[in-house]
Scaffold this active site. Structure first.
Site, PDB file in Angstrom:
ATOM      1  N   LYS A   9      34.409  39.304  35.128  1.00  0.00           N
ATOM      2  CA  LYS A   9      34.067  38.095  34.361  1.00  0.00           C
ATOM      3  C   LYS A   9      33.355  38.432  33.046  1.00  0.00           C
ATOM      4  O   LYS A   9      32.795  39.531  32.903  1.00  0.00           O
ATOM      5  CB  LYS A   9      33.222  37.170  35.240  1.00  0.00           C
ATOM      6  CG  LYS A   9      33.993  36.645  36.463  1.00  0.00           C
ATOM      7  CD  LYS A   9      33.237  35.542  37.190  1.00  0.00           C
ATOM      8  CE  LYS A   9      34.068  34.974  38.335  1.00  0.00           C
ATOM      9  NZ  LYS A   9      33.440  33.786  38.956  1.00  0.00           N
ATOM     10  N   ASN A 112      28.890  35.281  38.821  1.00  0.00           N
ATOM     11  CA  ASN A 112      28.894  36.147  40.013  1.00  0.00           C
ATOM     12  C   ASN A 112      29.829  37.361  39.881  1.00  0.00           C
ATOM     13  O   ASN A 112      30.450  37.791  40.831  1.00  0.00           O
ATOM     14  CB  ASN A 112      29.216  35.306  41.255  1.00  0.00           C
ATOM     15  CG  ASN A 112      30.547  34.588  41.132  1.00  0.00           C
ATOM     16  OD1 ASN A 112      31.272  34.782  40.157  1.00  0.00           O
ATOM     17  ND2 ASN A 112      30.884  33.787  42.120  1.00  0.00           N
ATOM     18  N   HIS A 115      35.987  37.749  39.966  1.00  0.00           N
ATOM     19  CA  HIS A 115      36.899  36.904  40.749  1.00  0.00           C
ATOM     20  C   HIS A 115      37.738  37.834  41.611  1.00  0.00           C
ATOM     21  O   HIS A 115      38.186  38.886  41.134  1.00  0.00           O
ATOM     22  CB  HIS A 115      37.827  36.097  39.827  1.00  0.00           C
ATOM     23  CG  HIS A 115      39.001  35.520  40.575  1.00  0.00           C
ATOM     24  ND1 HIS A 115      38.919  34.334  41.252  1.00  0.00           N
ATOM     25  CD2 HIS A 115      40.248  36.002  40.798  1.00  0.00           C
ATOM     26  CE1 HIS A 115      40.083  34.095  41.849  1.00  0.00           C
ATOM     27  NE2 HIS A 115      40.913  35.104  41.587  1.00  0.00           N
ATOM     28  N   GLU A 126      48.371  34.549  41.688  1.00  0.00           N
ATOM     29  CA  GLU A 126      47.411  34.862  40.608  1.00  0.00           C
ATOM     30  C   GLU A 126      47.871  36.069  39.790  1.00  0.00           C
ATOM     31  O   GLU A 126      47.703  36.093  38.563  1.00  0.00           O
ATOM     32  CB  GLU A 126      46.023  35.123  41.206  1.00  0.00           C
ATOM     33  CG  GLU A 126      45.403  33.851  41.782  1.00  0.00           C
ATOM     34  CD  GLU A 126      44.049  34.095  42.444  1.00  0.00           C
ATOM     35  OE1 GLU A 126      43.647  35.266  42.607  1.00  0.00           O
ATOM     36  OE2 GLU A 126      43.397  33.098  42.797  1.00  0.00           O
TER      37      GLU A 126
HETATM   38  P1  IDP Z   1      35.239  32.628  44.833  1.00  0.00           P
HETATM   39  O1  IDP Z   1      35.132  33.132  43.412  1.00  0.00           O
HETATM   40  O2  IDP Z   1      34.239  33.305  45.732  1.00  0.00           O
HETATM   41  O3  IDP Z   1      36.645  32.667  45.371  1.00  0.00           O
HETATM   42  P2  IDP Z   1      35.561  29.740  44.480  1.00  0.00           P
HETATM   43  O4  IDP Z   1      35.072  28.685  45.456  1.00  0.00           O
HETATM   44  O5  IDP Z   1      37.024  29.949  44.368  1.00  0.00           O
HETATM   45  O6  IDP Z   1      34.783  31.091  44.845  1.00  0.00           O
HETATM   46  O7  IDP Z   1      34.958  29.349  43.073  1.00  0.00           O
HETATM   47  C1  IDP Z   1      35.425  29.963  41.897  1.00  0.00           C
HETATM   48  C2  IDP Z   1      34.239  30.231  40.996  1.00  0.00           C
HETATM   49  O8  IDP Z   1      33.593  28.999  40.671  1.00  0.00           O
HETATM   50  C3  IDP Z   1      33.131  31.086  41.629  1.00  0.00           C
HETATM   51  O9  IDP Z   1      33.392  32.474  41.604  1.00  0.00           O
HETATM   52  C4  IDP Z   1      31.948  30.708  40.778  1.00  0.00           C
HETATM   53  O10 IDP Z   1      31.970  31.367  39.513  1.00  0.00           O
HETATM   54  C5  IDP Z   1      32.202  29.214  40.548  1.00  0.00           C
HETATM   55  N1  IDP Z   1      31.482  28.408  41.549  1.00  0.00           N
HETATM   56  C6  IDP Z   1      31.876  28.163  42.822  1.00  0.00           C
HETATM   57  N2  IDP Z   1      30.972  27.377  43.463  1.00  0.00           N
HETATM   58  C7  IDP Z   1      29.996  27.134  42.556  1.00  0.00           C
HETATM   59  C8  IDP Z   1      28.781  26.367  42.601  1.00  0.00           C
HETATM   60  O11 IDP Z   1      28.413  25.763  43.612  1.00  0.00           O
HETATM   61  N3  IDP Z   1      28.038  26.338  41.455  1.00  0.00           N
HETATM   62  C9  IDP Z   1      28.417  26.986  40.318  1.00  0.00           C
HETATM   63  N4  IDP Z   1      29.540  27.702  40.231  1.00  0.00           N
HETATM   64  C10 IDP Z   1      30.320  27.775  41.334  1.00  0.00           C
HETATM   65 MG    MG Z   2      38.267  31.564  44.787  1.00  0.00          MG
END
Ligand code: IDP
Ligand code: MG
Length: 153
Positions: A9, A112, A115, A126
């Site tokens: 990211k 975080n 991805h 993807e």
């Molecule tokens: P993942 O990246 O672990 O697969 P996803 O639920 O697909 O998680 O969410 C995609 C991205 O959206 C996350 O990596 C994060 O950057 C963001 N995200 C997910 N949930 C939250 C939240 O509750 N607050 C802020 N950002 C979030």
């Molecule tokens: Mg995801």
């Protein structure tokens, strides 16, 4: 062998952690078969994060993903989708176990680090979203007999 998508990211790139994160996948024994740097735009993020479109944080998430370029990586390995996903750790990095990438480098649910594809089916979708067939490099894996048993293919 499975293939999965990792997106380094923008925040990771800005923090100078890209090499360290890529190195963790290399050290695990995964094979890098495609890689490129790209500035993402709203159009591709609307598709990539379609499952989050109604979430209040969606605009911030997209802003964060467009704040600088990303590094797109395709990693190959036996059961690579699950292995890479587990290396990333929980989405909310504050809940991610130490030793995982998010658990070691992040304090945020949004910022975080990486991805990772969440299933074999989504990995294929993807990878097609970000890579063309000619982006993949076919090269020998001389260490495979040291990395895997004969039935791990
Ligand atoms: P993942 O990246 O672990 O697969 P996803 O639920 O697909 O998680 O969410 C995609 C991205 O959206 C996350 O990596 C994060 O950057 C963001 N995200 C997910 N949930 C939250 C939240 O509750 N607050 C802020 N950002 C979030
Ligand atoms: Mg995801």
């Amino acid at each position: 062998m499975e293939r999965t998508l990792v997106i380094i990211k923008p925040g990771t790139l800005q923090r100078g952690l890209a090499g360290e994160i890529i190195s963790r996948f290399e050290k695990r024994g995964l094979k890098l078969v495609a890689m490129k740097m790209k500035q993402l735009d709203q159009k591709i993020l609307d598709v990539h994060y379609a499952h989050l479109k109604e979430k209040p944080f969606f605009p911030w998430l997209c802003d964060g993903m467009m704040a600088a370029p990303v590094i797109l990586c395709c990693w190959e390995g036996f059961e690579a989708v699950k292995v890479v996903r587990e290396m990333a750790g929980a989405t909310n990095a504050r809940k991610a176990v130490p030793g995982t990438i998010r658990g070691d480098y992040s304090m945020s649910a949004q910022e975080n680090i990486v991805h990772t594809s969440d299933s074999l089916e989504n990995a294929a979708i993807e990878l097609d979203r970000f890579f063309s067939p000619e982006d993949y490099c076919d090269y020998p894996s001389p260490l495979n007999s040291y990395l895997y048993a004969p039935d791990e293919k």
